[in-house]
Design a protein around this motif. Structure first.
Motif, PDB file in Angstrom:
ATOM      1  N   LYS A  39     -58.433 -33.011  -4.991  1.00 47.98           N
ATOM      2  CA  LYS A  39     -59.713 -32.963  -4.282  1.00 47.98           C
ATOM      3  C   LYS A  39     -60.762 -32.171  -5.052  1.00 47.98           C
ATOM      4  O   LYS A  39     -61.948 -32.517  -5.042  1.00 47.98           O
ATOM      5  N   ASP A  88     -53.022 -38.723   2.651  1.00 51.12           N
ATOM      6  CA  ASP A  88     -54.463 -38.987   2.812  1.00 51.12           C
ATOM      7  C   ASP A  88     -55.083 -38.085   3.875  1.00 51.12           C
ATOM      8  O   ASP A  88     -56.200 -37.587   3.707  1.00 51.12           O
ATOM      9  N   ARG A  89     -54.353 -37.865   4.960  1.00 52.84           N
ATOM     10  CA  ARG A  89     -54.938 -36.992   6.001  1.00 52.84           C
ATOM     11  C   ARG A  89     -54.942 -35.528   5.578  1.00 52.84           C
ATOM     12  O   ARG A  89     -55.846 -34.776   5.942  1.00 52.84           O
ATOM     13  N   GLU A 148     -57.903 -35.135   3.252  1.00 49.51           N
ATOM     14  CA  GLU A 148     -59.145 -35.066   4.022  1.00 49.51           C
ATOM     15  C   GLU A 148     -59.370 -33.673   4.591  1.00 49.51           C
ATOM     16  O   GLU A 148     -60.511 -33.192   4.675  1.00 49.51           O
ATOM     17  N   ALA A 149     -58.303 -33.000   4.969  1.00 47.70           N
ATOM     18  CA  ALA A 149     -58.426 -31.683   5.614  1.00 47.70           C
ATOM     19  C   ALA A 149     -58.693 -30.556   4.623  1.00 47.70           C
ATOM     20  O   ALA A 149     -59.230 -29.507   5.002  1.00 47.70           O
ATOM     21  N   THR A 203     -60.008 -27.998   1.732  1.00 47.26           N
ATOM     22  CA  THR A 203     -61.274 -27.478   1.214  1.00 47.26           C
ATOM     23  C   THR A 203     -60.951 -26.841  -0.134  1.00 47.26           C
ATOM     24  O   THR A 203     -60.281 -25.804  -0.183  1.00 47.26           O
ATOM     25  N   GLN A 223     -54.628 -27.925  11.201  1.00 48.03           N
ATOM     26  CA  GLN A 223     -54.911 -29.335  11.453  1.00 48.03           C
ATOM     27  C   GLN A 223     -54.042 -29.843  12.592  1.00 48.03           C
ATOM     28  O   GLN A 223     -52.813 -29.734  12.543  1.00 48.03           O
TER      29      GLN A 223
END
Length: 528
Positions: free
Chosen positions: A113, A509-510, A513-514, A516, A525
């Motif tokens: 990410k 994938d989830r 997304e979470a 940072t 989450q």
């Protein structure tokens, strides 16, 4: 749904990590870039000024991947490393069997990410996520087990030396146990197939880990680097030679350690020689005794001449320990950022001056993301009990006691009684002083005993009241044990497989997304 809690308020991170994120003045001199507002432009510039051995790196990676199923994103990223406008973001971890802890997944996905985020900020550059495999680690007790569905599965083998070089004998039985534990979850069969392909079709653990990580994360363009490679080690020979003959790192890092240890517990103490001698079944320290270099617990000895010959003929036999490993990584990768856990951050803080001595760019050092994954059933329980997810970070009995105090009709906290005792003994102390000054000490002793008695009564009142809330307190303990197994953070105990077996690749994938990439917040989450 996402919630956040500052790391400092979780109770699960040490003061060094908290001060690091806060950029406390006493710790700030030990690293180069802010961990919460890093200057990536400066890190890129520093890296551009360093002659990274890109051609040798790419050649080693291509050889490493030649027997694996090609993944377009990985192939393109490896090729891109030849270009001067390509940089890496790196995380490192040992080849724990079946990936070990849940945070292994978080480290890798955070690296992915951050690369995507940097591409948005600096479109003129390309960023490649790299997993550097610590395959030369020999701590089998740490690397050879996983915790799955409340049970520890351990690999029992008599092999010794670097775990990455060990043969995966006996793992077929463990895969069978994993299969039973995962049951008939929607993606269990495909996951078991990946494990079988990785561990039963490769010669050693590092090849198996490479295969598994490539299969799981290749679609994100993740490049795995296995440093147990003669061509890569040869690039580090100047430092290895300096270490063996001049023992520079001990003096430099020890000076830093002395300054750092004034405030914090030191993570890693440097040795006179921070290298191991590595062969199949063997990874032992190298020590110098007079004019000879010895490999501990073996009969191997070298003179200066024979050691020089060994270096040239077999650079792969020299394995850096934690003091020299990071600089090896940064010497061979065009790296601008390193993502690590609290323990890794602690030893990286010891190394800045060593990097400066060898004129190797010190990267942006970031704390890995930490997550708590909660489920809808646990959230429903907590809602009924009236407790929040953030409350769960407190010790279990503190949560229980707070719950009982909130819901009882009895006065369990004896504040008035404590005040009355203090007032009574204040008067008694005055009277004792007027009669005989030596009686004051006796009065103070009796005061202490009286306050202790009140405390014991308060504890008994609370314990008796808890019995009225047995169902609720049992529920609290069940939720706490589920989300904090064995009193630990979930990510430091559990393995990724139960989630993956249920959700498949969508689980990654989830999580992605979470995440940072740069933060000082612990992430919670909830999957609804």
């Amino acid at each position: 749904m996402l919630e956040y809690i500052p790391y400092g308020k979780t109770g699960y991170f040490n003061q060094l990590v908290i001060d690091f994120l806060a950029e406390h003045t006493q710790i700030r001199p030990f690293y180069t870039y802010s961990p919460v507002h890093p200057d990536f432009s400066a890190a890129i510039q520093a890296r551009q000024n360093f002659d990274t051995p890109r051609a040798a790196l790419v050649a080693a990676l291509q050889q490493q991947y030649e027997l694996l199923e090609p993944v377009k994103e990985v192939t393109e990223n490896i090729q891109a490393l030849l270009q001067p406008n390509t940089f890496t973001v790196c995380t490192a971890h040992q080849p724990n069997i079946f990936t070990g802890y849940l945070y292994f997944v978080y480290k890798i996905l955070q690296t992915v990410k951050l690369c995507a985020s940097l591409k948005e900020q600096y479109p003129e550059y390309h960023f490649v996520p790299v997993y550097y495999m610590g395959s030369e680690d020999n701590d089998l007790e740490e690397l050879g087990s996983i915790y799955l569905e409340g049970k520890t599965l351990a690999w029992h083998t008599h092999q010794q030396g670097a775990v990455g070089r060990m043969q995966p004998e006996g793992l077929e039985a463990l895969i069978g146990e994993i299969k039973k534990a995962l049951g008939y979850a929607p993606h269990a069969a495909s996951l078991i197939s990946l494990l079988q392909q990785a561990y039963l079709e490769h010669d050693n653990i590092q090849a198996a880990t490479l295969s598994l990580v490539h299969a799981l994360f290749g679609k994100y363009g993740l490049v795995v680097l296995v440093p147990d490679n003669p061509d890569l080690k040869r690039l580090y020979l100047p430092v290895i030679k300096d270490e063996l003959f001049n023992q520079v790192s001990h003096r430099i890092v020890n000076d830093t350690v002395e300054k750092l240890s004034v405030y914090y517990k030191v993570q890693a103490n440097p040795r006179e020689i921070n290298l191991f001698y590595l062969q199949d079944g063997l990874r032992e320290r190298i020590v110098q005794e007079g004019e000879q270099w010895k490999v501990l617990h073996t009969s191997l000895t070298f003179t200066a001449t024979s050691l020089e010959q060994e270096l040239q003929a077999h650079p792969e036999r020299f394995s850096p320990n934690v003091i020299l490993r990071g600089m090896f990584q940064e010497s061979i990768l065009p790296n601008i950022a390193f993502i690590g856990g609290g323990g890794e951050i602690a030893y990286w803080l010891e190394l800045q001056t060593l990097f400066a001595h060898y004129q190797v760019p010190y990267p942006v050092v970031l704390l890995r993301n930490s997550l708590l994954l909660t489920d809808e059933a646990s959230q429903q329980r907590m809602a009924k009990l009236g407790i929040t997810t953030t409350e769960l970070f407190k010790p279990t009995e503190d949560i229980v006691n707070d719950f009982v105090k909130r819901h009882t009709n009895a006065a369990l906290v004896l504040k008035d009684e404590y005040a009355a005792i203090e007032q009574l003994f204040d008067a008694l102390e005055e009277k004792a002083r007027s009669i005989d000054i030596t009686l004051v000490a006796s009065t103070a002793s009796e005061r202490t005993q009286a306050l202790k008695s009140i405390g014991k009564l308060e504890h008994k009142f609370l314990r008796a009241e808890k019995k009225k809330f047995t169902w609720q307190t049992d529920q609290i303990r069940q939720v706490k044990n589920k989300l904090f197994p064995a009193g630990s953070l979930q990510e430091r105990k559990e393995n990724f497989m139960p989630w993956y077996a249920q959700e498949g690749p969508a689980f990654f994938d989830r999580i992605l997304e979470a995440l940072t990439p740069v933060t000082d917040q612990f992430i919670i989450q909830t999957r609804c």
